[in-house]
Scaffold this active site. Structure first.
Site, PDB file in Angstrom:
ATOM      1  N   HIS A 151     -14.087  42.112  81.350  1.00 15.44           N
ATOM      2  CA  HIS A 151     -12.739  42.675  81.347  1.00 15.44           C
ATOM      3  C   HIS A 151     -12.240  42.776  82.777  1.00 15.44           C
ATOM      4  O   HIS A 151     -13.029  43.049  83.678  1.00 15.44           O
ATOM      5  CB  HIS A 151     -12.748  44.076  80.697  1.00 15.44           C
ATOM      6  CG  HIS A 151     -11.392  44.533  80.282  1.00 15.44           C
ATOM      7  ND1 HIS A 151     -10.539  45.163  81.147  1.00 15.44           N
ATOM      8  CD2 HIS A 151     -10.734  44.420  79.102  1.00 15.44           C
ATOM      9  CE1 HIS A 151      -9.413  45.432  80.515  1.00 15.44           C
ATOM     10  NE2 HIS A 151      -9.499  44.994  79.273  1.00 15.44           N
ATOM     11  N   ASP A 169     -12.831  43.651  71.762  1.00 12.37           N
ATOM     12  CA  ASP A 169     -12.836  42.570  70.776  1.00 12.37           C
ATOM     13  C   ASP A 169     -14.228  42.240  70.243  1.00 12.37           C
ATOM     14  O   ASP A 169     -14.352  41.499  69.268  1.00 12.37           O
ATOM     15  CB  ASP A 169     -12.232  41.301  71.393  1.00 12.37           C
ATOM     16  CG  ASP A 169     -10.772  41.490  71.724  1.00 12.37           C
ATOM     17  OD1 ASP A 169     -10.061  42.050  70.887  1.00 12.37           O
ATOM     18  OD2 ASP A 169     -10.349  41.095  72.827  1.00 12.37           O
TER      19      ASP A 169
HETATM   20  N1  ACO Z   1     -18.962  35.049  79.885  1.00  7.78           N
HETATM   21  C1  ACO Z   1     -19.582  34.521  80.966  1.00  7.78           C
HETATM   22  N2  ACO Z   1     -19.199  34.718  82.246  1.00  7.78           N
HETATM   23  C2  ACO Z   1     -18.110  35.497  82.415  1.00  7.78           C
HETATM   24  C3  ACO Z   1     -17.412  36.102  81.338  1.00  7.78           C
HETATM   25  C4  ACO Z   1     -17.884  35.854  80.036  1.00  7.78           C
HETATM   26  N3  ACO Z   1     -17.260  36.383  78.977  1.00  7.78           N
HETATM   27  N4  ACO Z   1     -16.369  36.840  81.814  1.00  7.78           N
HETATM   28  C5  ACO Z   1     -16.412  36.703  83.142  1.00  7.78           C
HETATM   29  N5  ACO Z   1     -17.468  35.908  83.523  1.00  7.78           N
HETATM   30  C6  ACO Z   1     -17.865  35.572  84.898  1.00  7.78           C
HETATM   31  C7  ACO Z   1     -16.944  34.536  85.524  1.00  7.78           C
HETATM   32  O1  ACO Z   1     -17.377  33.223  85.293  1.00  7.78           O
HETATM   33  C8  ACO Z   1     -17.001  34.939  86.973  1.00  7.78           C
HETATM   34  O2  ACO Z   1     -18.220  34.472  87.500  1.00  7.78           O
HETATM   35  P1  ACO Z   1     -18.317  33.985  89.045  1.00  7.78           P
HETATM   36  O3  ACO Z   1     -17.995  35.199  89.869  1.00  7.78           O
HETATM   37  O4  ACO Z   1     -19.722  33.502  89.196  1.00  7.78           O
HETATM   38  O5  ACO Z   1     -17.299  32.903  89.189  1.00  7.78           O
HETATM   39  C9  ACO Z   1     -17.083  36.459  86.934  1.00  7.78           C
HETATM   40  O6  ACO Z   1     -17.716  36.760  85.678  1.00  7.78           O
HETATM   41  C10 ACO Z   1     -15.723  37.170  87.019  1.00  7.78           C
HETATM   42  O7  ACO Z   1     -14.888  36.651  85.969  1.00  7.78           O
HETATM   43  P2  ACO Z   1     -13.330  36.387  86.111  1.00  7.78           P
HETATM   44  O8  ACO Z   1     -12.930  35.324  85.137  1.00  7.78           O
HETATM   45  O9  ACO Z   1     -12.974  36.177  87.543  1.00  7.78           O
HETATM   46  O10 ACO Z   1     -12.763  37.798  85.670  1.00  7.78           O
HETATM   47  P3  ACO Z   1     -11.290  38.121  85.175  1.00  7.78           P
HETATM   48  O11 ACO Z   1     -11.063  39.556  85.427  1.00  7.78           O
HETATM   49  O12 ACO Z   1     -10.311  37.150  85.745  1.00  7.78           O
HETATM   50  O13 ACO Z   1     -11.358  37.829  83.592  1.00  7.78           O
HETATM   51  C11 ACO Z   1     -11.610  38.083  81.260  1.00  7.78           C
HETATM   52  C12 ACO Z   1     -11.495  38.780  82.621  1.00  7.78           C
HETATM   53  C13 ACO Z   1     -10.457  37.061  81.082  1.00  7.78           C
HETATM   54  C14 ACO Z   1     -11.508  39.107  80.151  1.00  7.78           C
HETATM   55  C15 ACO Z   1     -12.996  37.352  81.197  1.00  7.78           C
HETATM   56  O14 ACO Z   1     -14.040  38.287  81.342  1.00  7.78           O
HETATM   57  C16 ACO Z   1     -13.165  36.545  79.921  1.00  7.78           C
HETATM   58  O15 ACO Z   1     -12.713  35.396  79.850  1.00  7.78           O
HETATM   59  N6  ACO Z   1     -13.818  37.140  78.853  1.00  7.78           N
HETATM   60  C17 ACO Z   1     -13.977  36.480  77.604  1.00  7.78           C
HETATM   61  C18 ACO Z   1     -12.687  36.577  76.796  1.00  7.78           C
HETATM   62  C19 ACO Z   1     -12.445  37.984  76.250  1.00  7.78           C
HETATM   63  O16 ACO Z   1     -13.336  38.609  75.705  1.00  7.78           O
HETATM   64  N7  ACO Z   1     -11.193  38.438  76.404  1.00  7.78           N
HETATM   65  C20 ACO Z   1     -10.752  39.746  75.905  1.00  7.78           C
HETATM   66  C21 ACO Z   1     -10.443  40.684  77.027  1.00  7.78           C
HETATM   67  S1  ACO Z   1     -10.052  42.277  76.398  1.00  7.78           S
HETATM   68  C22 ACO Z   1      -8.478  42.129  75.827  1.00  7.78           C
HETATM   69  O17 ACO Z   1      -7.666  41.414  76.297  1.00  7.78           O
HETATM   70  C23 ACO Z   1      -8.157  42.896  74.699  1.00  7.78           C
END
Ligand code: ACO
Length: 432
Positions: free
Chosen positions: A308, A366
């Site tokens: 998140h 979620d």
């Molecule tokens: N699985 C694996 N790796 C992940 C995940 C994941 N679900 N989420 C983040 N990471 C990793 C990224 O690859 C990144 O790694 P790095 O630093 O080595 O490059 C690091 O964790 C940071 O992730 P970002 O994408 O930069 O974080 P951001 O804050 O931009 O994204 C998000 C947040 C979009 C929710 C992301 O965690 C994600 O895509 N999660 C899966 C989708 C999801 O569950 N969305 C619902 C969110 S809650 C809502 O909207 C109600």
């Protein structure tokens, strides 16, 4: 609130600018950069708004490090277990929990706007049967702006109130009808003797052929899901509603844009994606394979329902839903639900894995909601529609707050231009 503190910025060439620091009731302080461009000719750069507060808001507070979520100062766990959705809606909209009389009036106001204009049926009928309910909702909610346009002055408090009641009241009818249309069933009209969540279940599952009794356990579980999804400060869809609303556009058009924003798998679409992922994993034995894929930077796969932007700890909504999943599945006699088993094990393995620990990736709202909704018989393509239905309360609360904010301006970010500098136009024969 303004504190007396300031921050001094020294720019190349020795130009200095002093910027005020603003302080809220909770959370990080904020550097007020509104004067920056006028004083220095420079913008700030913050794609994805990771360090930018776009507005003042008194509605919802998140402490992402501690895993705390407050609606108007009340803990989400307390509201989810002690309150009900319309009471929480009143709280989000008005700032205080209602008295008994205020609640009665509010429930009445919402209940008596649940019907859709009969003409709206024809909008549904224009879609293919396999249209995604989110696509249908974007269209139908956007179309409400055509039905309630002439009499809507966003500067008028009463007009805003009626639009707010209409929006919250009609959303379950719109979502349920999108589902009914997709399966070729007749539309079921709302029943005003039922409570909000129960009425939604009635419109989803009743048919004209036989009586349908809403299971109070399911209605309560759904009501809790609505509470948990009602607001979440300046997330992508709420910011979209505010941005559209900042132009003075109709709130129905603004909410239609909010629904579009919510649809993406990085936002509300994740609940549908989680259940698809659990199905794809298929068995507890295959979890390590998917954990490895989530960690592999060459593989686009991510653990859906994990991570998140704000929470760097367990999402408190996921904690409530994890417990709720156990209770609901138990009550439905589906305790041995395979997806729930995989989800629990997946969570355990991920939380003990260095990759997820280092990046502070925890289950989000979620992760468990889809399992509960599926157990209730709600089809997967309706999950995000249900999220939209509940979030409508937050969208309307934030829209109202924005309109009343004296600092509110049309939302208009700037950019760091990286295209060509000015150049002369070449006639076609002179182009190489
Ligand atoms: N699985 C694996 N790796 C992940 C995940 C994941 N679900 N989420 C983040 N990471 C990793 C990224 O690859 C990144 O790694 P790095 O630093 O080595 O490059 C690091 O964790 C940071 O992730 P970002 O994408 O930069 O974080 P951001 O804050 O931009 O994204 C998000 C947040 C979009 C929710 C992301 O965690 C994600 O895509 N999660 C899966 C989708 C999801 O569950 N969305 C619902 C969110 S809650 C809502 O909207 C109600």
């Amino acid at each position: 609130m303004t504190s007396n503190a300031t921050v001094r910025l020294t720019l190349p060439g020795g130009v200095e600018v002093e910027l005020p620091i603003l302080e809220g009731t909770l959370g990080p302080k904020v550097v007020d950069i509104r004067r920056l461009y006028a004083a220095t000719g420079m913008f700030t750069y913050d794609p994805g708004y990771t360090a930018t507060a776009s507005c003042r808001s008194a509605i919802t507070y998140i402490d992402g490090e501690a895993g705390i979520l407050l609606y108007r100062g009340y803990r989400i766990e307390e509201l989810a277990t002690k309150s009900d959705f319309l009471e929480v809606a009143y709280l989000l909209l008005n700032g205080e929990l209602p008295t008994r009389q205020q609640k009665q009036q509010f429930v009445h106001d919402i209940t008596y706007h649940t019907m859709l204009h009969e003409q709206i049926q024809f909008l549904f009928r224009g879609f293919r049967r396999d249209a995604h309910p989110m696509a249908v909702m974007i269209a139908v909610v956007g179309a409400l702006s055509a039905f309630y346009h002439e009499d809507l002055d966003v500067e008028d408090a009463h007009h805003r109130l009626v639009a707010t009641h209409r929006m919250i009241a009609k959303m379950p009818t719109i979502a349920a009808w999108a589902y009914k249309y997709s399966i070729g069933h007749p539309f079921i009209y709302p029943r005003n003797d039922l409570e909000y969540a129960a009425n939604f279940l009635h419109m989803m599952f009743a048919t004209p052929c036989e009586p349908y009794r809403v299971d109070p356990v399911l209605a309560r579980a759904l009501d809790r899901i609505f509470i948990l999804h009602a607001d979440h400060e300046q997330n992508a869809s709420t910011s979209t509603v505010r941005l559209v609303g900042s132009t003075g556009a109709s709130p129905y058009a603004a909410v239609a844009a909010g629904i579009a924003s919510l649809w993406g798998p990085a936002h509300g679409g994740a609940n549908e994606a989680v259940v698809n992922m659990l199905e794809q994993i298929g068995s507890v034995e295959r979890i390590p394979e998917f954990i490895a894929r989530a960690k592999d930077k060459n593989d686009p796969f991510r653990l859906m329902g994990f991570g998140h932007r704000v929470y760097k700890n367990y999402d408190p909504r996921a904690a409530v839903l994890k417990q709720s999943a156990d209770e609901v599945l138990d009550l439905l006699g589906k305790k041995e639900n395979k997806k729930l088993q995989i989800a629990r094990e997946l969570e355990k393995i991920a939380l003990n894995d260095e990759y997820f620990q280092e990046r502070k990736l925890f289950p989000n709202v979620d992760f468990y909601s889809g399992i509960i909704l599926e157990a209730m018989g709600i089809p997967r393509h309706m999950f995000t529609a249900i999220f939209a239905l509940a979030r409508t309360v937050g969208w309307m609360a934030q829209w109202n707050e924005m309109i009343l904010d004296p600092e509110q301006k049309i939302g208009r970010p700037r950019q760091l231009y990286t295209g060509p500098a000015e150049r002369p136009f070449l006639p076609i024969d002179a182009r190489g």
